[in-house]
Write a protein that holds these residues in place. Structure first.
Motif, mmCIF file in Angstrom:
data_model
loop_
_atom_site.group_PDB
_atom_site.id
_atom_site.type_symbol
_atom_site.label_atom_id
_atom_site.label_comp_id
_atom_site.label_asym_id
_atom_site.label_seq_id
_atom_site.Cartn_x
_atom_site.Cartn_y
_atom_site.Cartn_z
ATOM 1 N N ALA A 64 0.841 -1.201 0.000
ATOM 2 C CA ALA A 64 0.000 0.000 0.000
ATOM 3 C C ALA A 64 0.876 1.251 0.000
ATOM 4 O O ALA A 64 0.601 2.218 -0.724
ATOM 5 C CB ALA A 64 -0.929 -0.006 1.210
ATOM 6 N N TRP A 65 1.933 1.234 0.796
ATOM 7 C CA TRP A 65 2.834 2.375 0.853
ATOM 8 C C TRP A 65 3.505 2.594 -0.503
ATOM 9 O O TRP A 65 3.606 3.719 -0.979
ATOM 10 C CB TRP A 65 3.878 2.143 1.950
ATOM 11 C CG TRP A 65 4.971 3.149 1.949
ATOM 12 C CD1 TRP A 65 4.896 4.457 2.317
ATOM 13 C CD2 TRP A 65 6.327 2.923 1.558
ATOM 14 N NE1 TRP A 65 6.108 5.068 2.175
ATOM 15 C CE2 TRP A 65 7.008 4.136 1.707
ATOM 16 C CE3 TRP A 65 7.021 1.811 1.101
ATOM 17 C CZ2 TRP A 65 8.349 4.270 1.412
ATOM 18 C CZ3 TRP A 65 8.357 1.944 0.810
ATOM 19 C CH2 TRP A 65 9.006 3.165 0.965
ATOM 20 N N ARG A 66 3.932 1.500 -1.161
ATOM 21 C CA ARG A 66 4.583 1.622 -2.466
ATOM 22 C C ARG A 66 3.618 2.138 -3.537
ATOM 23 O O ARG A 66 4.036 2.770 -4.491
ATOM 24 C CB ARG A 66 5.145 0.268 -2.907
ATOM 25 C CG ARG A 66 6.368 -0.141 -2.158
ATOM 26 C CD ARG A 66 6.896 -1.448 -2.679
ATOM 27 N NE ARG A 66 8.046 -1.886 -1.903
ATOM 28 C CZ ARG A 66 8.441 -3.135 -1.806
ATOM 29 N NH1 ARG A 66 7.792 -4.091 -2.446
ATOM 30 N NH2 ARG A 66 9.494 -3.457 -1.083
ATOM 31 N N ASN A 67 2.342 1.841 -3.375
ATOM 32 C CA ASN A 67 1.347 2.230 -4.377
ATOM 33 C C ASN A 67 0.499 3.420 -3.916
ATOM 34 O O ASN A 67 -0.579 3.656 -4.461
ATOM 35 C CB ASN A 67 0.430 1.040 -4.690
ATOM 36 C CG ASN A 67 1.159 -0.053 -5.416
ATOM 37 O OD1 ASN A 67 1.578 0.124 -6.545
ATOM 38 N ND2 ASN A 67 1.331 -1.196 -4.754
ATOM 39 N N ARG A 68 0.959 4.169 -2.931
ATOM 40 C CA ARG A 68 0.162 5.245 -2.353
ATOM 41 C C ARG A 68 -0.232 6.295 -3.387
ATOM 42 O O ARG A 68 -1.291 6.898 -3.285
ATOM 43 C CB ARG A 68 0.898 5.875 -1.176
ATOM 44 C CG ARG A 68 2.152 6.615 -1.541
ATOM 45 C CD ARG A 68 2.946 7.012 -0.299
ATOM 46 N NE ARG A 68 4.231 7.563 -0.676
ATOM 47 C CZ ARG A 68 5.289 6.850 -1.038
ATOM 48 N NH1 ARG A 68 5.209 5.539 -1.044
ATOM 49 N NH2 ARG A 68 6.416 7.423 -1.382
ATOM 50 N N GLU A 69 0.599 6.507 -4.400
ATOM 51 C CA GLU A 69 0.288 7.504 -5.421
ATOM 52 C C GLU A 69 -0.871 7.040 -6.309
ATOM 53 O O GLU A 69 -1.596 7.857 -6.865
ATOM 54 C CB GLU A 69 1.523 7.787 -6.286
ATOM 55 C CG GLU A 69 2.725 8.302 -5.501
ATOM 56 C CD GLU A 69 2.456 9.631 -4.824
ATOM 57 O OE1 GLU A 69 1.723 10.464 -5.381
ATOM 58 O OE2 GLU A 69 2.986 9.831 -3.706
ATOM 59 N N LYS A 70 -1.044 5.723 -6.439
ATOM 60 C CA LYS A 70 -2.091 5.166 -7.305
ATOM 61 C C LYS A 70 -3.424 5.025 -6.588
ATOM 62 O O LYS A 70 -4.451 4.856 -7.229
ATOM 63 C CB LYS A 70 -1.658 3.794 -7.828
ATOM 64 C CG LYS A 70 -0.410 3.822 -8.672
ATOM 65 C CD LYS A 70 -0.001 2.418 -9.051
ATOM 66 C CE LYS A 70 1.368 2.418 -9.710
ATOM 67 N NZ LYS A 70 1.858 1.060 -9.915
ATOM 68 N N LEU A 71 -3.402 5.056 -5.259
ATOM 69 C CA LEU A 71 -4.628 4.850 -4.485
ATOM 70 C C LEU A 71 -5.454 6.129 -4.450
ATOM 71 O O LEU A 71 -4.914 7.234 -4.323
ATOM 72 C CB LEU A 71 -4.286 4.407 -3.063
ATOM 73 C CG LEU A 71 -3.548 3.074 -2.947
ATOM 74 C CD1 LEU A 71 -3.134 2.838 -1.506
ATOM 75 C CD2 LEU A 71 -4.415 1.942 -3.449
ATOM 76 N N ASP A 72 -6.760 5.970 -4.551
ATOM 77 C CA ASP A 72 -7.683 7.104 -4.502
ATOM 78 C C ASP A 72 -7.915 7.479 -3.044
ATOM 79 O O ASP A 72 -8.438 6.671 -2.263
ATOM 80 C CB ASP A 72 -9.001 6.710 -5.180
ATOM 81 C CG ASP A 72 -10.008 7.850 -5.203
ATOM 82 O OD1 ASP A 72 -9.642 8.991 -4.842
ATOM 83 O OD2 ASP A 72 -11.161 7.585 -5.600
ATOM 84 N N PRO A 73 -7.512 8.686 -2.643
ATOM 85 C CA PRO A 73 -7.674 9.069 -1.239
ATOM 86 C C PRO A 73 -9.141 9.153 -0.806
ATOM 87 O O PRO A 73 -9.449 9.028 0.374
ATOM 88 C CB PRO A 73 -7.000 10.435 -1.128
ATOM 89 C CG PRO A 73 -6.734 10.891 -2.518
ATOM 90 C CD PRO A 73 -6.889 9.736 -3.444
ATOM 91 N N ALA A 74 -10.063 9.345 -1.749
ATOM 92 C CA ALA A 74 -11.472 9.453 -1.394
ATOM 93 C C ALA A 74 -12.110 8.076 -1.208
ATOM 94 O O ALA A 74 -13.123 7.946 -0.518
ATOM 95 C CB ALA A 74 -12.218 10.223 -2.478
ATOM 96 N N ALA A 75 -11.533 7.049 -1.834
ATOM 97 C CA ALA A 75 -12.100 5.697 -1.752
ATOM 98 C C ALA A 75 -11.621 5.011 -0.481
ATOM 99 O O ALA A 75 -10.513 5.257 -0.003
ATOM 100 C CB ALA A 75 -11.692 4.890 -2.972
ATOM 101 N N PRO A 76 -12.453 4.120 0.072
ATOM 102 C CA PRO A 76 -11.997 3.377 1.258
ATOM 103 C C PRO A 76 -10.858 2.426 0.886
ATOM 104 O O PRO A 76 -10.876 1.799 -0.179
ATOM 105 C CB PRO A 76 -13.246 2.620 1.703
ATOM 106 C CG PRO A 76 -14.191 2.659 0.555
ATOM 107 C CD PRO A 76 -13.805 3.802 -0.315
ATOM 108 N N LEU A 77 -9.868 2.323 1.756
ATOM 109 C CA LEU A 77 -8.692 1.494 1.480
ATOM 110 C C LEU A 77 -8.887 0.031 1.843
ATOM 111 O O LEU A 77 -8.233 -0.835 1.274
ATOM 112 C CB LEU A 77 -7.484 2.026 2.267
ATOM 113 C CG LEU A 77 -6.776 3.224 1.679
ATOM 114 C CD1 LEU A 77 -5.652 3.658 2.616
ATOM 115 C CD2 LEU A 77 -6.215 2.911 0.315
ATOM 116 N N LEU A 78 -9.761 -0.263 2.789
ATOM 117 C CA LEU A 78 -9.888 -1.627 3.286
ATOM 118 C C LEU A 78 -10.206 -2.650 2.185
ATOM 119 O O LEU A 78 -9.583 -3.712 2.152
ATOM 120 C CB LEU A 78 -10.903 -1.714 4.427
ATOM 121 C CG LEU A 78 -10.909 -3.035 5.185
ATOM 122 C CD1 LEU A 78 -9.538 -3.320 5.787
ATOM 123 C CD2 LEU A 78 -11.977 -3.033 6.254
ATOM 124 N N PRO A 79 -11.117 -2.393 1.257
ATOM 125 C CA PRO A 79 -11.365 -3.394 0.210
ATOM 126 C C PRO A 79 -10.121 -3.688 -0.626
ATOM 127 O O PRO A 79 -9.836 -4.844 -0.950
ATOM 128 C CB PRO A 79 -12.465 -2.763 -0.647
ATOM 129 C CG PRO A 79 -13.154 -1.803 0.263
ATOM 130 C CD PRO A 79 -12.082 -1.305 1.189
#
Length: 187
Positions: A64-79
């Protein structure tokens, strides 16, 4: 530091390092909010092996840390984290099933060990059987089996054609088998 001041006992965000950069705050938030639910999920997926579950959770958080730029901050991370964890557990199970299971030293204790006397007796019997063969058969077997030469190399050493060397090996082995059977040795 008193019991009240231990990490994780304050309000959300209180465990973030003071003055930490965005990466550090992101990792702290990941661990604080998602490590326990992920540990529960992964423990169920891997059959309750807590150590492996903890390793898997760490790997998921690192991904998750390595892909933090690709993750949508508005979307929930748990799924996303659970999907990564599930795939990681599946990959680990496949890797474990692809290689043989690890065993301790117990099976080695019951393995029969070669006895030097048996090896010595075999060499004496084979030596006597070789002496009973014709000179040409004995020479070709010594060159090919005991000196570990190919048939062509043995032919060169003995000064005979390769075809002759091949047929001598064939007939020498047949003759050796007969001599050994006469002496009570079977394969």
């Amino acid at each position: 530091m008193s019991d009240v001041d231990t990490p994780g006992s304050g309000p959300p965000g209180a465990d973030d390092p003071p003055g930490g950069d965005e990466e550090t705050r992101f990792v702290a938030m990941l661990y604080r909010e998602y490590s326990r639910p992920l540990l529960a999920v992964v423990s169920r997926l891997n059959g309750g092996d807590r150590q492996r579950a903890e390793d898997s959770v760490q790997e998921v958080l690192v991904r998750a840390w390595r892909n933090r730029e690709k993750l949508d901050p508005a979307a929930p991370l748990l799924p996303w984290l659970v999907t990564v964890a599930r795939r990681l557990v599946i990959d680990e199970q496949r890797a474990r099933s692809a290689r043989p299971p690890e065993v301790g030293d117990e099976p080695l204790a019951t393995l029969p060990t070669g006895d030097e006397v048996d090896r010595l007796l075999r060499s004496v019997v084979v030596g006597d059987a070789l002496d009973a063969l014709s000179t040409s058969h004995r020479e070709i077997l010594i060159e090919t089996f005991f000196r570990d030469r190919t048939v062509n190399q043995a032919a060169d050493v003995l000064g005979i054609p390769a075809g002759t060397a091949k047929s001598r090996v064939y007939y020498a082995l047949r003759a050796l088998r007969v001599v050994l059977e006469e002496r009570g040795v079977s394969s």
